[in-house]
Each structure stands twice: as C-alpha cells, then as structure tokens.
Design a protein around this motif. Structure first.
Motif, PDB file in Angstrom:
ATOM      1  N   TRP A   4     111.868  93.278 -17.318  1.00 37.42           N
ATOM      2  CA  TRP A   4     111.645  91.865 -17.555  1.00 37.42           C
ATOM      3  C   TRP A   4     112.869  91.090 -17.143  1.00 37.42           C
ATOM      4  N   LYS A   5     112.660  89.883 -16.644  1.00 34.88           N
ATOM      5  CA  LYS A   5     113.780  88.957 -16.528  1.00 34.88           C
ATOM      6  C   LYS A   5     114.107  88.549 -17.958  1.00 34.88           C
ATOM      7  N   PHE A   6     115.368  88.246 -18.251  1.00 33.97           N
ATOM      8  CA  PHE A   6     115.793  88.056 -19.632  1.00 33.97           C
ATOM      9  C   PHE A   6     114.932  87.056 -20.390  1.00 33.97           C
ATOM     10  N   ASN A   7     114.680  85.888 -19.810  1.00 35.74           N
ATOM     11  CA  ASN A   7     113.891  84.889 -20.543  1.00 35.74           C
ATOM     12  C   ASN A   7     112.471  85.393 -20.793  1.00 35.74           C
ATOM     13  N   ALA A   8     111.918  86.189 -19.869  1.00 38.54           N
ATOM     14  CA  ALA A   8     110.577  86.756 -20.067  1.00 38.54           C
ATOM     15  C   ALA A   8     110.603  87.816 -21.160  1.00 38.54           C
ATOM     16  N   PHE A   9     111.665  88.619 -21.187  1.00 36.74           N
ATOM     17  CA  PHE A   9     111.786  89.639 -22.229  1.00 36.74           C
ATOM     18  C   PHE A   9     111.835  88.975 -23.605  1.00 36.74           C
ATOM     19  N   TRP A  10     112.637  87.931 -23.730  1.00 39.79           N
ATOM     20  CA  TRP A  10     112.769  87.227 -25.005  1.00 39.79           C
ATOM     21  C   TRP A  10     111.433  86.605 -25.411  1.00 39.79           C
ATOM     22  N   LYS A  11     110.734  85.980 -24.472  1.00 30.44           N
ATOM     23  CA  LYS A  11     109.429  85.365 -24.750  1.00 30.44           C
ATOM     24  C   LYS A  11     108.416  86.439 -25.163  1.00 30.44           C
ATOM     25  N   ASP A  12     108.430  87.580 -24.473  1.00 27.90           N
ATOM     26  CA  ASP A  12     107.522  88.689 -24.781  1.00 27.90           C
ATOM     27  C   ASP A  12     107.804  89.234 -26.177  1.00 27.90           C
ATOM     28  N   LEU A  13     109.065  89.408 -26.501  1.00 31.11           N
ATOM     29  CA  LEU A  13     109.437  89.921 -27.820  1.00 31.11           C
ATOM     30  C   LEU A  13     108.994  88.956 -28.914  1.00 31.11           C
ATOM     31  N   LYS A  14     109.204  87.648 -28.708  1.00 25.70           N
ATOM     32  CA  LYS A  14     108.767  86.661 -29.702  1.00 25.70           C
ATOM     33  C   LYS A  14     107.254  86.669 -29.851  1.00 25.70           C
ATOM     34  N   MET A  15     106.527  86.798 -28.722  1.00 31.66           N
ATOM     35  CA  MET A  15     105.071  86.827 -28.771  1.00 31.66           C
ATOM     36  C   MET A  15     104.600  88.066 -29.526  1.00 31.66           C
ATOM     37  N   ASP A  16     105.211  89.212 -29.229  1.00 33.16           N
ATOM     38  CA  ASP A  16     104.835  90.445 -29.918  1.00 33.16           C
ATOM     39  C   ASP A  16     105.099  90.343 -31.412  1.00 33.16           C
ATOM     40  N   MET A  17     106.222  89.754 -31.792  1.00 30.48           N
ATOM     41  CA  MET A  17     106.553  89.618 -33.211  1.00 30.48           C
ATOM     42  C   MET A  17     105.552  88.688 -33.909  1.00 30.48           C
ATOM     43  N   SER A  18     105.148  87.612 -33.246  1.00 25.84           N
ATOM     44  CA  SER A  18     104.223  86.668 -33.880  1.00 25.84           C
ATOM     45  C   SER A  18     102.816  87.247 -33.990  1.00 25.84           C
ATOM     46  N   HIS A  19     102.521  88.272 -33.197  1.00 26.25           N
ATOM     47  CA  HIS A  19     101.197  88.900 -33.213  1.00 26.25           C
ATOM     48  C   HIS A  19     101.259  90.350 -33.685  1.00 26.25           C
ATOM     49  N   ALA A  20     102.298  90.710 -34.411  1.00 28.09           N
ATOM     50  CA  ALA A  20     102.504  92.105 -34.796  1.00 28.09           C
ATOM     51  C   ALA A  20     101.289  92.723 -35.474  1.00 28.09           C
ATOM     52  N   ASP A  21     100.582  91.958 -36.278  1.00 29.60           N
ATOM     53  CA  ASP A  21      99.418  92.492 -36.997  1.00 29.60           C
ATOM     54  C   ASP A  21      98.118  92.359 -36.199  1.00 29.60           C
ATOM     55  N   ASP A  22      98.193  91.756 -35.025  1.00 26.56           N
ATOM     56  CA  ASP A  22      96.984  91.511 -34.236  1.00 26.56           C
ATOM     57  C   ASP A  22      96.658  92.621 -33.243  1.00 26.56           C
ATOM     58  N   TYR A  23      97.572  93.571 -33.074  1.00 29.50           N
ATOM     59  CA  TYR A  23      97.344  94.677 -32.142  1.00 29.50           C
ATOM     60  C   TYR A  23      96.817  95.891 -32.893  1.00 29.50           C
ATOM     61  N   GLU A  24      95.843  96.559 -32.294  1.00 28.56           N
ATOM     62  CA  GLU A  24      95.306  97.795 -32.855  1.00 28.56           C
ATOM     63  C   GLU A  24      95.869  99.009 -32.118  1.00 28.56           C
ATOM     64  N   LYS A  25      95.848  98.945 -30.775  1.00 29.87           N
ATOM     65  CA  LYS A  25      96.333 100.045 -29.943  1.00 29.87           C
ATOM     66  C   LYS A  25      97.037  99.483 -28.720  1.00 29.87           C
ATOM     67  N   ILE A  26      98.066 100.210 -28.274  1.00 34.18           N
ATOM     68  CA  ILE A  26      98.732  99.878 -27.024  1.00 34.18           C
ATOM     69  C   ILE A  26      98.937 101.179 -26.260  1.00 34.18           C
ATOM     70  N   ALA A  27      98.387 101.232 -25.051  1.00 40.91           N
ATOM     71  CA  ALA A  27      98.581 102.386 -24.167  1.00 40.91           C
ATOM     72  C   ALA A  27      99.566 101.978 -23.083  1.00 40.91           C
ATOM     73  N   MET A  28     100.727 102.619 -23.058  1.00 41.13           N
ATOM     74  CA  MET A  28     101.747 102.376 -22.045  1.00 41.13           C
ATOM     75  C   MET A  28     101.639 103.493 -21.009  1.00 41.13           C
ATOM     76  N   VAL A  29     101.429 103.129 -19.748  1.00 33.73           N
ATOM     77  CA  VAL A  29     101.242 104.119 -18.685  1.00 33.73           C
ATOM     78  C   VAL A  29     102.339 103.922 -17.646  1.00 33.73           C
ATOM     79  N   GLY A  30     103.113 104.987 -17.410  1.00 36.74           N
ATOM     80  CA  GLY A  30     104.210 104.867 -16.440  1.00 36.74           C
ATOM     81  C   GLY A  30     104.663 106.213 -15.919  1.00 36.74           C
TER      82      GLY A  30
END
Length: 118
Positions: A55-81
């Motif tokens: 992530w570019k830094f500002n995108a990483f920070w925005k993503d982290l804030k979004m994830d924190m605000s929706h912490a209870d809204d996720y059921e599953k996350i599949a990371m593929v790499g």
C-alpha cells in the motif's frame, strides 16, 4: 491497482490487488462493504495478490481505519498470494477483526474460493 473480480455477489467481495494500492483503490471497496452490512449480512472478502507490493502510506492508513471501523462486519477473509510477507500480513490482521482469516498460496486459488463461499 485493485480489480473487482466477477464472482463478487451476495456477501462476497472478490478482489485482485496488483502493484501498489492507493486511496482510490480503497474507496472502491467501501460502498460494497456498506451494501452488504446494510442488508444485515457479514462480509466475506477474497483478496488475491498478484505482483502485489503493498500500500502507499495514505492508502494503508485509510485501509486500516476502514478495517477497524468494520471489525465486526467481516465473517471471513481469504488472502491469496505467493510471498512470505503476504502470509505475515494475514497474521498481522487477525487482532483487528473477528473474522476468520486464512492465507492460501497462489496454487490454492480454487480452494480459497470454495472456502470463502462456504
């Protein structure tokens, strides 16, 4: 760059991340999350990484804030790499959400898709 994949439907968001994610990429996901949550469902996110460098830094920070605000809204996350640091990011995310998070190697894409849809 973040691409929304064709099997995004119901409460599954399917994306492919390539190169660096920007704040504009993060903004693509936010309405999808809200549509799912507003229907009273939990989000299942398939996050495929191909030639992904982070992530570019500002995108990483925005993503982290979004994830924190929706912490209870996720059921599953599949990371593929295909890189060890991508597995490490999966482990790093776990304290920030109640979702079940699993890392899959690139060869396991089909298994990851099955798991996210179960």
């Amino acid at each position: 760059m973040l691409t929304i994949l064709e099997f995004t439907k119901n409460n599954v968001i399917a994306t492919k991340a390539q190169e660096n994610l920007t704040e504009a990429d993060i903004q693509k996901i936010h309405p999808l999350i809200h549509n799912i949550v507003n229907r009273g469902q939990k989000v299942r996110w398939y996050f495929e990484m191909e030639n992904f460098s982070g992530w570019k830094f500002n995108a990483f920070w925005k993503d982290l804030k979004m994830d924190m605000s929706h912490a209870d809204d996720y059921e599953k996350i599949a990371m593929v790499g295909d890189k060890k640091w991508q597995d490490w990011i999966t482990q790093f995310m776990k304290p920030f959400t109640n979702a079940e998070i699993r890392y899959f190697d690139s060869e396991q894409k089909e298994e990851a898709k099955e798991w996210i849809n179960q």
